[in-house]
Design a protein around this motif. Sequence first.
Motif, short mmCIF file in Angstrom:
data_model
loop_
_atom_site.label_atom_id
_atom_site.label_comp_id
_atom_site.label_asym_id
_atom_site.label_seq_id
_atom_site.Cartn_x
_atom_site.Cartn_y
_atom_site.Cartn_z
N ALA A 27 6.38 -6.42 -3.54
CA ALA A 27 5.91 -5.21 -2.86
C ALA A 27 4.83 -4.51 -3.68
N TYR A 28 5.05 -4.44 -4.99
CA TYR A 28 4.08 -3.76 -5.85
C TYR A 28 2.76 -4.52 -5.89
N TYR A 29 2.85 -5.86 -5.93
CA TYR A 29 1.65 -6.69 -5.90
C TYR A 29 0.89 -6.49 -4.58
N SER A 30 1.61 -6.46 -3.48
CA SER A 30 0.99 -6.28 -2.16
C SER A 30 0.24 -4.96 -2.09
N LEU A 31 0.87 -3.91 -2.64
CA LEU A 31 0.24 -2.59 -2.64
C LEU A 31 -1.00 -2.57 -3.52
N LEU A 32 -0.89 -3.15 -4.71
CA LEU A 32 -2.02 -3.15 -5.65
C LEU A 32 -3.21 -3.92 -5.11
N LEU A 33 -2.96 -5.08 -4.50
CA LEU A 33 -4.06 -5.88 -3.97
C LEU A 33 -4.75 -5.16 -2.81
N THR A 34 -3.98 -4.53 -1.95
CA THR A 34 -4.57 -3.76 -0.85
C THR A 34 -5.39 -2.61 -1.40
N GLN A 35 -4.87 -1.95 -2.43
CA GLN A 35 -5.58 -0.84 -3.06
C GLN A 35 -6.88 -1.30 -3.69
N ALA A 36 -6.84 -2.44 -4.40
CA ALA A 36 -8.04 -2.97 -5.07
C ALA A 36 -9.11 -3.35 -4.05
N ARG A 37 -8.70 -3.94 -2.95
CA ARG A 37 -9.66 -4.29 -1.90
C ARG A 37 -10.31 -3.04 -1.31
N ASP A 38 -9.49 -2.02 -1.08
CA ASP A 38 -10.01 -0.79 -0.49
C ASP A 38 -10.99 -0.11 -1.43
N LYS A 39 -10.66 -0.05 -2.71
CA LYS A 39 -11.53 0.60 -3.68
C LYS A 39 -12.82 -0.17 -3.90
N ASN A 40 -12.81 -1.47 -3.61
CA ASN A 40 -14.02 -2.29 -3.73
C ASN A 40 -14.79 -2.38 -2.41
N TYR A 41 -14.41 -1.52 -1.46
CA TYR A 41 -15.09 -1.42 -0.15
C TYR A 41 -15.07 -2.74 0.62
N ILE A 42 -13.98 -3.48 0.49
CA ILE A 42 -13.81 -4.71 1.25
C ILE A 42 -13.11 -4.37 2.56
N VAL A 43 -13.71 -4.74 3.67
CA VAL A 43 -13.12 -4.46 4.98
C VAL A 43 -11.92 -5.38 5.18
N GLN A 44 -10.75 -4.80 5.42
CA GLN A 44 -9.52 -5.57 5.57
C GLN A 44 -9.13 -5.64 7.05
N THR A 45 -8.91 -6.84 7.51
CA THR A 45 -8.59 -7.04 8.94
C THR A 45 -7.19 -7.62 9.14
N ASP A 46 -6.40 -7.67 8.09
CA ASP A 46 -5.03 -8.18 8.17
C ASP A 46 -4.11 -7.22 7.43
N ASP A 47 -3.07 -6.74 8.10
CA ASP A 47 -2.19 -5.75 7.48
C ASP A 47 -0.86 -6.34 7.01
N SER A 48 -0.76 -7.66 6.94
CA SER A 48 0.52 -8.29 6.59
C SER A 48 0.97 -7.93 5.17
N LEU A 49 0.03 -7.87 4.23
CA LEU A 49 0.37 -7.54 2.85
C LEU A 49 0.92 -6.12 2.74
N ILE A 50 0.17 -5.16 3.24
CA ILE A 50 0.57 -3.77 3.08
C ILE A 50 1.79 -3.47 3.95
N ARG A 51 1.94 -4.17 5.07
CA ARG A 51 3.12 -3.99 5.91
C ARG A 51 4.39 -4.35 5.12
N TYR A 52 4.30 -5.40 4.30
CA TYR A 52 5.43 -5.82 3.47
C TYR A 52 5.79 -4.71 2.47
N ALA A 53 4.74 -4.13 1.86
CA ALA A 53 4.96 -3.07 0.87
C ALA A 53 5.60 -1.84 1.52
N VAL A 54 5.10 -1.47 2.69
CA VAL A 54 5.65 -0.31 3.40
C VAL A 54 7.12 -0.52 3.74
#
Length: 373
Positions: A27-54
């Motif tokens: 869960a922590y890895y999923s959250l960190l990777l989603t966060q890193a992508r967002d901070k690097n302005y990468i457009v994310q089109t799949d919510d499976s990772l962050i859904r797991y963390a939530v």
Amino acid sequence: MQSQLDSALNILRGISMENFATQVDSAYYSLLLTQARDKNYIVQTDDSLIRYAVAYYDKTNDVRMQAKAHYYWGCVYRDMNRQAEAFREFLIAAPLMEKAKEKRQLGLVYNNIGFIYKVQDFNEKADSIYRLMEVIAQEVKDTALWSEALSRQASIDITKGEEYFPIAEQKLSDAFVAVDRVGNNGLKANISASLSNLYSRMDEGEKALYYAKLTLSLRRDTARAYHTFFILGNAYYKCRQYDSATFYINKSLVSRDYGRKVDAYMRLADIAMIQGDTALSVELERNSSAYKDSLYKFRRSVVVSEMIEVETDVQTMFQKLYYEDLLNTYLCIYIPVVVIIVVVTFFFYINDIKEKMIYCKRTSNNWKRSIRI
């Protein structure tokens, strides 16, 4: 994550979730990777990772991590252009951030809520949210957050008409100076774009063109800077450089944003009319109207109704949680108090019975003695 975003993202990309044996690590890895992508302005089109963390953090008592998970789920939905879902997650994240005392993060949540309100033309609500964001930025002494709050307020002031232009100009100028000191080029580009838009409306073409060129130079991905292309083309239009204006406005049409297409086609229609091509001008204006109708129907019939429903659902959810917490608090206090009262009452009751038995026994003995006498 705070100072070397590229490195953080590369490290996380080199790790597989299969390496983790526990849910907490996954869960922590999923959250960190989603966060890193967002901070690097990468457009994310799949919510499976962050859904797991939530799903994981919603089952824990870690309010801070739960708040972050819902916030970044909202960011992913924002990237997917699912505004109602993004709005829901940001509304859930806000009170959790407040409870966790994560003030700066709460400011970011407000920024996203305000943006969605503004996109849907709820400008008064958006302005109120941006003012809260400004207060938080001042409390935590965050220059970037403060500058963004001012620039967002200014963007709403611009829509109010000419009498608000000086107010918007002052806010944007203050924000530009502040963000220039901290070296945040991404935010500086956004504020430059707003200044260019403002000066275009004020018919100050040279200033509009200066800030539009500055905006393009500060963008990281100039190949897909569609909004910047329109701003630059519009500035060229104000300077009566119609060939350059047409070139950049046509480049902006690649965007899927209907609102941008409405403005772009209308400006191209103006240029065609100035150049004497009435037929082309009418056709372009018709295109603008078609996209405007589609945009209006989409905003008013789908997203707005969903947003209203989401606001109601989230308020109901937190009211339910509030009353559940209140009930739990009362139970935690009431049950021990009742137990203590019962124990004390029972103790006094037993003592009272003992005293009565002793009294009866003494009375009986006295009676026996008197009989013998």
